[in-house]
Design an enzyme around this catalytic site. Structure first.
Site, PDB file in Angstrom:
ATOM      1  N   HIS A 123       0.954  -1.056   0.171  1.00 47.59           N
ATOM      2  CA  HIS A 123      -0.098  -0.011   0.035  1.00 47.59           C
ATOM      3  C   HIS A 123       0.946   1.297   0.014  1.00 47.59           C
ATOM      4  O   HIS A 123       2.014   1.242   0.567  1.00 47.59           O
ATOM      5  CB  HIS A 123      -0.794  -0.155   1.304  1.00 47.59           C
ATOM      6  CG  HIS A 123      -1.850   0.900   1.511  1.00 47.59           C
ATOM      7  ND1 HIS A 123      -1.794   2.189   1.596  1.00 47.59           N
ATOM      8  CD2 HIS A 123      -3.420   0.867   1.185  1.00 47.59           C
ATOM      9  CE1 HIS A 123      -2.847   2.888   1.723  1.00 47.59           C
ATOM     10  NE2 HIS A 123      -3.790   1.931   1.194  1.00 47.59           N
ATOM     11  N   ASP A 200       2.737  -4.542   8.233  1.00 50.03           N
ATOM     12  CA  ASP A 200       1.423  -3.841   7.903  1.00 50.03           C
ATOM     13  C   ASP A 200       0.397  -4.890   8.170  1.00 50.03           C
ATOM     14  O   ASP A 200       0.014  -5.791   7.236  1.00 50.03           O
ATOM     15  CB  ASP A 200       1.701  -3.445   6.489  1.00 50.03           C
ATOM     16  CG  ASP A 200       0.129  -2.711   6.113  1.00 50.03           C
ATOM     17  OD1 ASP A 200      -0.956  -2.838   6.861  1.00 50.03           O
ATOM     18  OD2 ASP A 200       0.083  -2.230   5.192  1.00 50.03           O
ATOM     19  N   GLN A 203      -4.814  -5.691   6.839  1.00 50.93           N
ATOM     20  CA  GLN A 203      -5.821  -6.670   6.308  1.00 50.93           C
ATOM     21  C   GLN A 203      -5.592  -7.948   7.199  1.00 50.93           C
ATOM     22  O   GLN A 203      -6.722  -8.772   7.464  1.00 50.93           O
ATOM     23  CB  GLN A 203      -5.360  -7.006   4.810  1.00 50.93           C
ATOM     24  CG  GLN A 203      -5.613  -5.799   4.018  1.00 50.93           C
ATOM     25  CD  GLN A 203      -7.182  -5.357   4.042  1.00 50.93           C
ATOM     26  OE1 GLN A 203      -8.224  -6.132   4.202  1.00 50.93           O
ATOM     27  NE2 GLN A 203      -7.302  -4.022   3.560  1.00 50.93           N
ATOM     28  N   LYS A 226     -11.145  -1.616  10.115  1.00 54.44           N
ATOM     29  CA  LYS A 226     -11.227  -2.785   9.182  1.00 54.44           C
ATOM     30  C   LYS A 226     -11.729  -3.935  10.296  1.00 54.44           C
ATOM     31  O   LYS A 226     -11.442  -5.153   9.782  1.00 54.44           O
ATOM     32  CB  LYS A 226      -9.702  -2.839   8.464  1.00 54.44           C
ATOM     33  CG  LYS A 226      -9.491  -1.929   7.666  1.00 54.44           C
ATOM     34  CD  LYS A 226      -8.220  -2.161   7.002  1.00 54.44           C
ATOM     35  CE  LYS A 226      -7.667  -0.988   6.039  1.00 54.44           C
ATOM     36  NZ  LYS A 226      -8.708  -0.680   4.960  1.00 54.44           N
ATOM     37  N   CYS A 364      -4.776   2.142  -3.905  1.00 55.83           N
ATOM     38  CA  CYS A 364      -3.529   2.786  -3.204  1.00 55.83           C
ATOM     39  C   CYS A 364      -2.402   1.755  -3.361  1.00 55.83           C
ATOM     40  O   CYS A 364      -1.611   1.674  -2.689  1.00 55.83           O
ATOM     41  CB  CYS A 364      -3.728   3.120  -1.703  1.00 55.83           C
ATOM     42  SG  CYS A 364      -4.946   4.288  -1.288  1.00 55.83           S
TER      43      CYS A 364
END
Length: 407
Positions: A123, A200, A203, A226, A364
């Site tokens: 991202h 990261d 997700q 999220k 993104c």
């Protein structure tokens, strides 16, 4: 543990409406998940009954707000299996977490000639801060290439590692492709040459069990929105010894022990990185989102989402003109695709006309789009409250759209 999906859907008020005269089908969960009523009511309850600044007040409202706020931090310690509760830092989101690490750890420990490794599926939030740091410090940014299936080239990664590698910042799960990266292997190899690893988890925390002690990652960042929680709130995990070595990100209230005009001493963790009045109401409401996940069980949620992914993949692949983007063997419930001869924006608008919400564009991840030679994709992403009947509606709509160009 089997889930009662209809009961779960009943907890999400936003799902029970029509869009363009059709029942809403929400398949944009990788962008943000919807919020259960318990989260919405917790936010309202805070402002109705407990609104007060925290940690410093001596009155009842301040005490209640502080306890509820810190309860969420305790829930997160269990959620991530951190060694200490103080290793949980509240931020504005995944993006701020990465920028915090780049601005504090990066500026202190990255020097000219050092190397940082990221991947081709990152991202923008995990690209731009490192570009800025490398420009400032004279360091080198290296990119792990990916295969046509959307999987990391681990052999290429191995060849990049050296004594110059100081940090590997890698997405755990691709927001565009759904690829689950082999982060355990990456962390082990990076640590073997003395590099730190940032994950990261924007997700992965939504779909996978994430145990930071088992993974042995040095940092993890993700966003509440999220995970059925409010927007504008995120979490940064870091190992205590590393966080203690880092300077503060911002100056102001709460992050200090004592201020004089001659010298300021900084507060202990986690408050050293939480300057100013925090996002109190949203942190408290996020606690209810974590309780929702715990009540239903992460493994049961994942099993349902995996079933939806498998079903949708099979059904969509039958459509003439359907072009999947990202076919990794190990994925979460994300399907990116294009329709032969059609722009993804057009496909998205046609689906919206049928009440189906998907994401379109580059997500993104513009360098990733360039890798595949496309402008963007249509992305359908599934969550616990989605159903196979909703997927049937998606498949029927995509099939009709595809026939426009692929007769």
């Amino acid at each position: 543990m089997s889930l009662n999906i209809e009961n779960i859907r009943g907890e999400f008020p936003i799902l029970h409406q029509e869009v363009n005269g059709r029942p809403l089908i929400y398949f944009d969960n990788a962008a943000t998940t919807q919020k259960p009523l318990a989260v919405i009511e917790a936010l309202s309850h805070y402002y109705k009954t407990d609104n007060s600044n925290i940690h410093r007040g001596a009155h009842t409202l301040a005490d209640r707000a502080t306890r509820y706020y810190e309860n969420t931090r305790s829930l997160l310690q269990s959620f991530l299996n951190t060694k200490e509760v103080e290793e949980i830092i509240f931020t504005k989101g995944t993006t701020e977490g990465i920028n915090l690490i780049a601005s504090t750890y990066g500026r202190k420990f990255i020097n000219a000639g050092d190397e940082i490794i990221i991947s081709a599926m990152e991202h923008h939030a995990n690209i731009v801060p490192w570009q800025m740091l490398c420009e400032e410090k004279g360091a080198l940014l290296k990119i792990i290439p990916i295969s046509d299936m959307g999987e990391l080239d681990i052999e290429a990664f191995d060849s990049m590692l050296s004594s110059k590698t100081k940090l590997v910042s890698i997405v755990h799960v691709s927001n565009t492709l759904g690829t689950i990266n082999p982060v355990e292997e990456i962390i082990e190899k990076a640590h073997a040459i003395g590099a730190k690893v940032l994950l990261d988890g924007a997700q992965s925390t939504s779909h996978l069990e994430v145990d930071v002690q088992s993974l042995d990652c040095d940092f993890l960042v993700f966003s509440a929105h999220k995970l059925y929680g409010p927007t504008g709130l995120g979490v940064m995990y870091g190992k205590r010894e590393i966080l203690d070595s880092m300077p503060p990100y911002q100056g102001g209230g709460e992050m200090i022990k004592e201020v004089t005009f001659e010298k300021t001493t900084y507060n202990e963790l986690p408050f050293k990185f939480e300057a100013g009045t925090p996002n109190i109401g949203d942190v408290i409401a996020f606690g209810k989102a974590l309780e929702f996940i715990n009540k239903n069980g992460k493994n049961a949620i994942k099993a349902h989402e995996d079933e939806l992914l498998e079903y949708a993949t099979v059904q969509l692949s039958k459509i003439k003109g359907f072009i999947p983007v990202g076919t990794a063997k190990n994925k979460i419930s994300v399907i990116s695709f294009n329709i032969n001869g059609m722009h993804p924006f057009d496909v998205g608008m046609m689906l919206d006309a049928n009440g189906i919400a998907v994401r379109t564009g580059h997500h993104c991840t513009q360098p990733l789009m360039q890798r595949f030679g496309i402008e963007g994709t249509v992305r359908a992403s599934f969550s616990v409250y989605n159903t196979k009947s909703e997927i049937d509606s998606l498949v029927a709509s995509v099939s009709k759209i595809a026939k426009i160009k692929n007769k």
